[in-house]
Design a protein around this motif. Structure first.
Motif, PDB file in Angstrom:
ATOM      1  N   GLU A 137     -13.532  13.672 -11.435  1.00 51.97           N
ATOM      2  CA  GLU A 137     -12.447  14.464 -12.025  1.00 51.97           C
ATOM      3  C   GLU A 137     -11.706  13.686 -13.111  1.00 51.97           C
ATOM      4  O   GLU A 137     -11.233  14.269 -14.088  1.00 51.97           O
ATOM      5  CB  GLU A 137     -11.464  14.895 -10.931  1.00 51.97           C
ATOM      6  CG  GLU A 137     -12.078  15.834  -9.910  1.00 51.97           C
ATOM      7  CD  GLU A 137     -11.423  15.728  -8.552  1.00 51.97           C
ATOM      8  OE1 GLU A 137     -11.274  16.758  -7.876  1.00 51.97           O
ATOM      9  OE2 GLU A 137     -11.062  14.592  -8.146  1.00 51.97           O
ATOM     10  N   THR A 138     -11.623  12.347 -12.954  1.00 50.26           N
ATOM     11  CA  THR A 138     -10.873  11.559 -13.934  1.00 50.26           C
ATOM     12  C   THR A 138     -11.566  11.534 -15.297  1.00 50.26           C
ATOM     13  O   THR A 138     -10.910  11.381 -16.324  1.00 50.26           O
ATOM     14  CB  THR A 138     -10.660  10.112 -13.444  1.00 50.26           C
ATOM     15  OG1 THR A 138     -11.923   9.446 -13.327  1.00 50.26           O
ATOM     16  CG2 THR A 138      -9.951  10.098 -12.099  1.00 50.26           C
ATOM     17  N   ILE A 139     -12.889  11.675 -15.294  1.00 45.69           N
ATOM     18  CA  ILE A 139     -13.607  11.742 -16.570  1.00 45.69           C
ATOM     19  C   ILE A 139     -13.114  12.951 -17.358  1.00 45.69           C
ATOM     20  O   ILE A 139     -12.880  12.884 -18.570  1.00 45.69           O
ATOM     21  CB  ILE A 139     -15.126  11.808 -16.325  1.00 45.69           C
ATOM     22  CG1 ILE A 139     -15.604  10.532 -15.627  1.00 45.69           C
ATOM     23  CG2 ILE A 139     -15.875  12.024 -17.644  1.00 45.69           C
ATOM     24  CD1 ILE A 139     -17.056  10.572 -15.184  1.00 45.69           C
ATOM     25  N   TYR A 140     -12.924  14.046 -16.648  1.00 49.56           N
ATOM     26  CA  TYR A 140     -12.370  15.247 -17.295  1.00 49.56           C
ATOM     27  C   TYR A 140     -10.909  15.053 -17.680  1.00 49.56           C
ATOM     28  O   TYR A 140     -10.487  15.423 -18.783  1.00 49.56           O
ATOM     29  CB  TYR A 140     -12.522  16.457 -16.370  1.00 49.56           C
ATOM     30  CG  TYR A 140     -11.568  17.588 -16.676  1.00 49.56           C
ATOM     31  CD1 TYR A 140     -11.554  18.199 -17.933  1.00 49.56           C
ATOM     32  CD2 TYR A 140     -10.660  18.035 -15.724  1.00 49.56           C
ATOM     33  CE1 TYR A 140     -10.663  19.225 -18.221  1.00 49.56           C
ATOM     34  CE2 TYR A 140      -9.774  19.054 -16.009  1.00 49.56           C
ATOM     35  CZ  TYR A 140      -9.774  19.653 -17.252  1.00 49.56           C
ATOM     36  OH  TYR A 140      -8.887  20.660 -17.539  1.00 49.56           O
ATOM     37  N   ASN A 174      -9.526  26.659 -16.044  1.00 52.89           N
ATOM     38  CA  ASN A 174      -9.803  25.696 -17.107  1.00 52.89           C
ATOM     39  C   ASN A 174     -10.310  24.384 -16.512  1.00 52.89           C
ATOM     40  O   ASN A 174     -11.281  23.790 -17.001  1.00 52.89           O
ATOM     41  CB  ASN A 174      -8.542  25.446 -17.937  1.00 52.89           C
ATOM     42  CG  ASN A 174      -8.783  24.474 -19.072  1.00 52.89           C
ATOM     43  OD1 ASN A 174      -9.679  24.656 -19.894  1.00 52.89           O
ATOM     44  ND2 ASN A 174      -7.986  23.415 -19.119  1.00 52.89           N
ATOM     45  N   ASN A 175      -9.655  23.927 -15.428  1.00 49.76           N
ATOM     46  CA  ASN A 175     -10.100  22.707 -14.753  1.00 49.76           C
ATOM     47  C   ASN A 175     -11.506  22.877 -14.191  1.00 49.76           C
ATOM     48  O   ASN A 175     -12.362  21.996 -14.334  1.00 49.76           O
ATOM     49  CB  ASN A 175      -9.130  22.353 -13.625  1.00 49.76           C
ATOM     50  CG  ASN A 175      -7.762  21.950 -14.148  1.00 49.76           C
ATOM     51  OD1 ASN A 175      -7.615  21.569 -15.302  1.00 49.76           O
ATOM     52  ND2 ASN A 175      -6.748  22.045 -13.308  1.00 49.76           N
ATOM     53  N   SER A 176     -11.754  24.021 -13.548  1.00 51.19           N
ATOM     54  CA  SER A 176     -13.069  24.286 -12.971  1.00 51.19           C
ATOM     55  C   SER A 176     -14.161  24.270 -14.035  1.00 51.19           C
ATOM     56  O   SER A 176     -15.242  23.710 -13.827  1.00 51.19           O
ATOM     57  CB  SER A 176     -13.080  25.652 -12.268  1.00 51.19           C
ATOM     58  OG  SER A 176     -12.531  25.572 -10.992  1.00 51.19           O
ATOM     59  N   TYR A 177     -13.878  24.908 -15.148  1.00 48.32           N
ATOM     60  CA  TYR A 177     -14.861  25.019 -16.223  1.00 48.32           C
ATOM     61  C   TYR A 177     -15.337  23.632 -16.665  1.00 48.32           C
ATOM     62  O   TYR A 177     -16.551  23.371 -16.754  1.00 48.32           O
ATOM     63  CB  TYR A 177     -14.254  25.765 -17.412  1.00 48.32           C
ATOM     64  CG  TYR A 177     -15.201  25.901 -18.578  1.00 48.32           C
ATOM     65  CD1 TYR A 177     -16.052  26.989 -18.680  1.00 48.32           C
ATOM     66  CD2 TYR A 177     -15.245  24.929 -19.573  1.00 48.32           C
ATOM     67  CE1 TYR A 177     -16.939  27.105 -19.753  1.00 48.32           C
ATOM     68  CE2 TYR A 177     -16.128  25.031 -20.643  1.00 48.32           C
ATOM     69  CZ  TYR A 177     -16.974  26.127 -20.727  1.00 48.32           C
ATOM     70  OH  TYR A 177     -17.848  26.230 -21.783  1.00 48.32           O
ATOM     71  N   HIS A 178     -14.395  22.744 -16.932  1.00 46.04           N
ATOM     72  CA  HIS A 178     -14.749  21.431 -17.474  1.00 46.04           C
ATOM     73  C   HIS A 178     -15.275  20.486 -16.392  1.00 46.04           C
ATOM     74  O   HIS A 178     -16.187  19.683 -16.660  1.00 46.04           O
ATOM     75  CB  HIS A 178     -13.542  20.828 -18.188  1.00 46.04           C
ATOM     76  CG  HIS A 178     -13.153  21.568 -19.429  1.00 46.04           C
ATOM     77  ND1 HIS A 178     -13.955  21.621 -20.546  1.00 46.04           N
ATOM     78  CD2 HIS A 178     -12.059  22.319 -19.722  1.00 46.04           C
ATOM     79  CE1 HIS A 178     -13.376  22.353 -21.487  1.00 46.04           C
ATOM     80  NE2 HIS A 178     -12.221  22.789 -21.018  1.00 46.04           N
ATOM     81  N   ILE A 179     -14.729  20.543 -15.179  1.00 50.12           N
ATOM     82  CA  ILE A 179     -15.225  19.690 -14.098  1.00 50.12           C
ATOM     83  C   ILE A 179     -16.657  20.086 -13.732  1.00 50.12           C
ATOM     84  O   ILE A 179     -17.490  19.229 -13.424  1.00 50.12           O
ATOM     85  CB  ILE A 179     -14.286  19.762 -12.881  1.00 50.12           C
ATOM     86  CG1 ILE A 179     -12.985  19.009 -13.207  1.00 50.12           C
ATOM     87  CG2 ILE A 179     -14.937  19.172 -11.635  1.00 50.12           C
ATOM     88  CD1 ILE A 179     -11.908  19.137 -12.162  1.00 50.12           C
ATOM     89  N   HIS A 180     -16.949  21.365 -13.802  1.00 47.97           N
ATOM     90  CA  HIS A 180     -18.318  21.838 -13.571  1.00 47.97           C
ATOM     91  C   HIS A 180     -19.259  21.231 -14.609  1.00 47.97           C
ATOM     92  O   HIS A 180     -20.370  20.782 -14.278  1.00 47.97           O
ATOM     93  CB  HIS A 180     -18.343  23.366 -13.646  1.00 47.97           C
ATOM     94  CG  HIS A 180     -19.710  23.959 -13.675  1.00 47.97           C
ATOM     95  ND1 HIS A 180     -20.314  24.365 -14.856  1.00 47.97           N
ATOM     96  CD2 HIS A 180     -20.617  24.200 -12.691  1.00 47.97           C
ATOM     97  CE1 HIS A 180     -21.510  24.841 -14.582  1.00 47.97           C
ATOM     98  NE2 HIS A 180     -21.724  24.757 -13.283  1.00 47.97           N
ATOM     99  N   LYS A 181     -18.813  21.177 -15.869  1.00 51.23           N
ATOM    100  CA  LYS A 181     -19.646  20.582 -16.925  1.00 51.23           C
ATOM    101  C   LYS A 181     -19.883  19.100 -16.665  1.00 51.23           C
ATOM    102  O   LYS A 181     -20.995  18.590 -16.855  1.00 51.23           O
ATOM    103  CB  LYS A 181     -18.950  20.757 -18.287  1.00 51.23           C
ATOM    104  CG  LYS A 181     -18.811  22.191 -18.758  1.00 51.23           C
ATOM    105  CD  LYS A 181     -20.151  22.808 -19.085  1.00 51.23           C
ATOM    106  CE  LYS A 181     -20.000  24.197 -19.681  1.00 51.23           C
ATOM    107  NZ  LYS A 181     -21.307  24.868 -19.882  1.00 51.23           N
TER     108      LYS A 181
END
Length: 391
Positions: A137-140, A174-181
């Motif tokens: 998660e921290t990468i995001y 928004n968090n889900s979208y990017h953490i999924h990536k």
């Protein structure tokens, strides 16, 4: 707080609002954080704050760099297993005690360990004690200020509270979208073949979804009881789900059409891998301290027992004790500090356990100690008596 009323609202207004596959990933956070606490007023008083705090950002940066370094090492080692864990201080070890038995057969040094942040200070100070930790998660979070905000589209409802909740949820989406990536990238980079996941229906769904998209086998395991209010569990099935009992297996099959018989394996309580203690029952009642309840509703039950010939022992979290310190002191109630629940039952010669919704109400029966549920406005545990498990 009415979970039943909230679930009715969710099923009627929220669940079908979008067909985006990422829409439901963090629905547990919306449900428990905004719908349940505000269902009576149908108004959300406190909107989530998305401001970047410099001090916290620096911690995220350190954890992200450390994670990227570990990714390179894992790539070199050609490790093909991954494990989702919650990085929390709740044991004498440096891993979540709810995953201990799984870690014994799925050693952390031989897997890529996706760590969900619970306490940044704890994670930062124990980095060197954990194997192959990836704070994904921290990468995001480090990249977040530079990324485009993603929103989901929905059909506007005639219910104002529904629309307000969906707008609040845009941030979670928004968090889900990017953490999924991020999860997709890491899993592909490491060429992961199997992922084990603690069944955290709040934060693990992005990894679960990414794994399914990449045809990676997923194995989920219970860490605590679930019921119809754990929304994410039913929307994002595991290829194999290890559950405690046939009761939970049937719960899954009845509540979700995404699970089939061969998806679910009954393996027993994951933390009971040895002979349980023989409890010598006495005239002692264990009162469970629990989160989110109104203690003013429970205290009359306890008062009626005080002085009736039964000893009362209180076992709760530190925050529970602070809220009840005056009542506990005035009535000279013993506070239990045993390391684990079964030791508490044994050390205090417990003959009965009382509480409102805790999983411990079910677990006491494993050592033949009966329990009673004290009914309150916090109806999260209503399935316990509706399903005939507890009176």
């Amino acid at each position: 707080m009415s979970f039943k009323k909230s679930l009715d609202f969710y099923n009627k207004h929220i669940k079908q609002a979008s067909d985006d596959k990422l829409f439901l990933c963090r629905m547990d956070l919306l449900f428990r954080g905004y719908i349940v606490p505000n269902i009576e007023t149908e108004k959300i008083p406190n909107k989530p704050n998305d401001d970047v705090i410099l001090k916290l950002y620096c911690v995220y940066l350190i954890l992200a760099i450390y994670s990227l370094f570990n990714l390179l090492i894992l790539k070199f080692k050609k490790i093909e297993k991954a494990h989702y864990l919650i990085d929390i201080k709740n044991s004498n070890d440096f891993y979540d005690f709810r995953s201990k038995e799984v870690l014994d057969i799925y050693p952390p040094q031989y897997s890529a360990n996706f760590m969900h942040l619970s306490n940044t200070r704890y994670s930062l100070t124990t980095l060197h004690r954990k194997s192959n930790a990836i704070y994904f998660e921290t990468i995001y979070y480090v990249l977040k200020p530079f990324l485009r905000v993603r929103r989901f589209e929905y059909i506007e409802s005639d219910n104002k509270f529904c629309n307000e909740a969906l707008e609040v949820y845009q941030q979670h989406y928004n968090n889900s979208y990017h953490i999924h990536k991020v999860a997709v990238y890491i899993l592909k980079f490491l060429n992961i073949k199997t992922v084990a996941l603690l069944d955290d229906s709040r934060y693990s769904n992005e990894i679960n979804l990414a794994s399914r998209e990449l045809n990676i086998k997923t194995i989920g395991y219970m860490h605590g009881r679930f019921n119809e209010y754990h929304l994410g569990i039913f929307e994002f099935p595991f290829d194999k789900y290890l559950v405690w009992s046939s009761y939970f297996k049937n719960k899954l099959l009845n509540l979700s059409d995404k699970y089939k018989e061969d998806n679910i394996e009954v393996v027993g309580h994951s933390r009971i891998n040895k002979k349980l203690p023989l409890v010598k029952r006495g005239k002692c009642i264990l009162w469970l301290g629990e989160s989110n309840i109104e203690y003013k509703e429970i205290i009359p039950f306890i008062k009626s027992i005080v002085g009736s010939g039964y000893n009362i022992v209180f076992r709760g979290k530190p925050c529970n004790e602070n809220n009840l310190s005056l009542f506990l002191a005035e009535n000279k109630l013993k506070i239990d500090k045993s390391n684990d629940y079964f030791s508490s039952l044994q050390n205090n010669n417990i003959g009965l356990v009382v509480g409102t919704h805790s999983t411990a109400l079910m677990e006491s029966w494993l050592v033949a100690i009966p329990s009673l549920a004290l009914k309150s406005s916090y109806d999260y545990g209503s399935h316990l008596w509706e399903d005939g498990l507890i009176e």
